[in-house]
Design an enzyme around this catalytic site. Structure first.
Site, PDB file in Angstrom:
ATOM      1  N   ASP A 102     -11.662  24.043  32.466  1.00  0.00           N
ATOM      2  CA  ASP A 102     -12.261  23.043  31.572  1.00  0.00           C
ATOM      3  C   ASP A 102     -12.831  23.652  30.299  1.00  0.00           C
ATOM      4  O   ASP A 102     -12.913  24.882  30.154  1.00  0.00           O
ATOM      5  CB  ASP A 102     -13.353  22.255  32.315  1.00  0.00           C
ATOM      6  N   ASN A 135     -24.034  18.108  42.121  1.00  0.00           N
ATOM      7  CA  ASN A 135     -23.631  16.747  42.485  1.00  0.00           C
ATOM      8  C   ASN A 135     -22.233  16.706  43.115  1.00  0.00           C
ATOM      9  O   ASN A 135     -21.672  15.641  43.318  1.00  0.00           O
ATOM     10  CB  ASN A 135     -23.686  15.821  41.258  1.00  0.00           C
ATOM     11  N   HIS A 174     -19.429  18.063  41.845  1.00  0.00           N
ATOM     12  CA  HIS A 174     -18.257  18.098  40.957  1.00  0.00           C
ATOM     13  C   HIS A 174     -17.482  19.408  41.118  1.00  0.00           C
ATOM     14  O   HIS A 174     -18.055  20.447  41.452  1.00  0.00           O
ATOM     15  CB  HIS A 174     -18.621  17.829  39.484  1.00  0.00           C
ATOM     16  N   GLU A 222     -16.491  14.642  37.677  1.00  0.00           N
ATOM     17  CA  GLU A 222     -17.805  14.158  38.085  1.00  0.00           C
ATOM     18  C   GLU A 222     -17.671  13.109  39.189  1.00  0.00           C
ATOM     19  O   GLU A 222     -16.577  12.552  39.391  1.00  0.00           O
ATOM     20  CB  GLU A 222     -18.514  13.546  36.865  1.00  0.00           C
TER      21      GLU A 222
HETATM   22  C1  F6R Z   1     -16.882  25.611  35.380  1.00  0.00           C
HETATM   23  C2  F6R Z   1     -16.795  24.361  36.131  1.00  0.00           C
HETATM   24  C3  F6R Z   1     -17.946  23.810  36.893  1.00  0.00           C
HETATM   25  C4  F6R Z   1     -18.854  24.869  37.533  1.00  0.00           C
HETATM   26  C5  F6R Z   1     -20.014  24.195  38.246  1.00  0.00           C
HETATM   27  C6  F6R Z   1     -20.977  25.209  38.837  1.00  0.00           C
HETATM   28  O1  F6R Z   1     -15.668  25.922  34.738  1.00  0.00           O
HETATM   29  O2  F6R Z   1     -15.789  23.744  36.097  1.00  0.00           O
HETATM   30  O3  F6R Z   1     -17.460  22.959  37.908  1.00  0.00           O
HETATM   31  O4  F6R Z   1     -18.117  25.643  38.414  1.00  0.00           O
HETATM   32  O5  F6R Z   1     -20.705  23.368  37.361  1.00  0.00           O
HETATM   33  O6  F6R Z   1     -21.579  25.919  37.799  1.00  0.00           O
HETATM   34  P1  F6R Z   1     -22.473  27.213  38.062  1.00  0.00           P
HETATM   35  O7  F6R Z   1     -21.563  28.240  38.613  1.00  0.00           O
HETATM   36  O8  F6R Z   1     -23.008  27.592  36.710  1.00  0.00           O
HETATM   37  O9  F6R Z   1     -23.529  26.797  39.037  1.00  0.00           O
END
Ligand code: F6R
Length: 241
Positions: free
Chosen positions: A66, A133, A135, A140
């Site tokens: 992403d 959450n 995702h 989301e």
């Molecule tokens: C990142 C992504 C997100 C993260 C998630 C956890 O490319 O797609 O899904 O993996 O938000 O983020 P961290 O590792 O910062 O807790």
């Protein structure tokens, strides 16, 4: 099917994730799906060290999950910038083999092009973190399980979670472009890493909850090969036999 590994701390998680990735990269011509955020930083550090000792990325191509909408490649919080800082600029990867969706320009075209590339280049492994959450990527809660690459409005909790990287919450983008659930599910193997208490509920749902679009990571129950690497805190709510 899940294979779950639990380690004492983040370093243990990063080391195991590294070992899984190293095995794949050693195969030579492989395609990796990569993630940003805090979770993979320790893994990327180990990959950089291993590259210095001979683990080559010459034949590796990568596709990131992403990108924020509206941040240029050079913005210090763009995922493009993150990936170069954490990994790409330190290893012998060919820059032409590095792919991230672009968060600027005609986003519908960017999404269609990225989707086409993903279909043509099956992922040998997709690395994932998970949002508090539930995702995965920036899919989301409520995202269709049929989704392919698309633009999403980030949930407030995600913006809050990610505000730590920005000067203030107001600077956190409202939109992102992300691989869809279908793209993630097509990967031959998934490696999901999580650490910290704030991931415990999402992890419990992923492993034991009902499969539902309100908690996107629960779809992984339907994937045939998911390696889950957790620290004790992220694993603290899961059932033990
Ligand atoms: C990142 C992504 C997100 C993260 C998630 C956890 O490319 O797609 O899904 O993996 O938000 O983020 P961290 O590792 O910062 O807790």
């Amino acid at each position: 099917m899940f294979k779950v590994y639990v380690y004492d701390d983040y370093e243990g998680v990063s080391q195991k994730a590294f070992e899984v990735m190293e095995e794949i990269i050693k195969q030579g011509k492989v395609t990796l799906g990569l993630a940003t955020g805090s979770s993979p930083v320790g893994l990327y550090k180990r990959l950089v060290e291993a590259n210095k000792k001979g683990l080559s990325f010459k034949d590796v191509q990568t596709f990131n999950l992403d990108e924020y909408v509206g941040l240029s490649k050079n913005h210090d919080q763009s995922y493009y910038h993150f990936m170069f800082e954490q990994l790409f600029k330190h290893v012998d990867i060919d820059v032409n083999n590095v792919h991230l969706p672009k968060g600027e320009g005609s986003l519908e075209e960017v999404a269609a092009e990225y989707e086409a590339m993903l279909v043509q280049n099956p992922l040998d492994i997709q690395l994932l973190g998970v949002g508090s959450n539930g995702h995965i990527g920036f899919n989301e809660p409520g995202t269709s399980f049929d989704s392919t690459v698309h633009v999403v409005r980030l949930k407030e909790e995600t913006r809050q979670d990610n505000a730590r990287f920005f000067k203030s919450i107001d600077e956190v983008p409202n939109f992102a472009i992300t691989m869809g659930i279908q793209d993630i599910m097509r990967a031959k193997q998934v490696l999901l890493i999580a650490s910290g208490k704030n991931k415990a509920v999402a992890i419990k749902e992923m492993l034991e909850g009902k499969i539902r679009e309100d908690v996107p990571c629960t779809i992984l129950q339907k994937h045939h090969d998911v390696i889950v690497v957790l620290d004790k805190e992220a694993a603290s709510l899961i059932k033990h036999d």
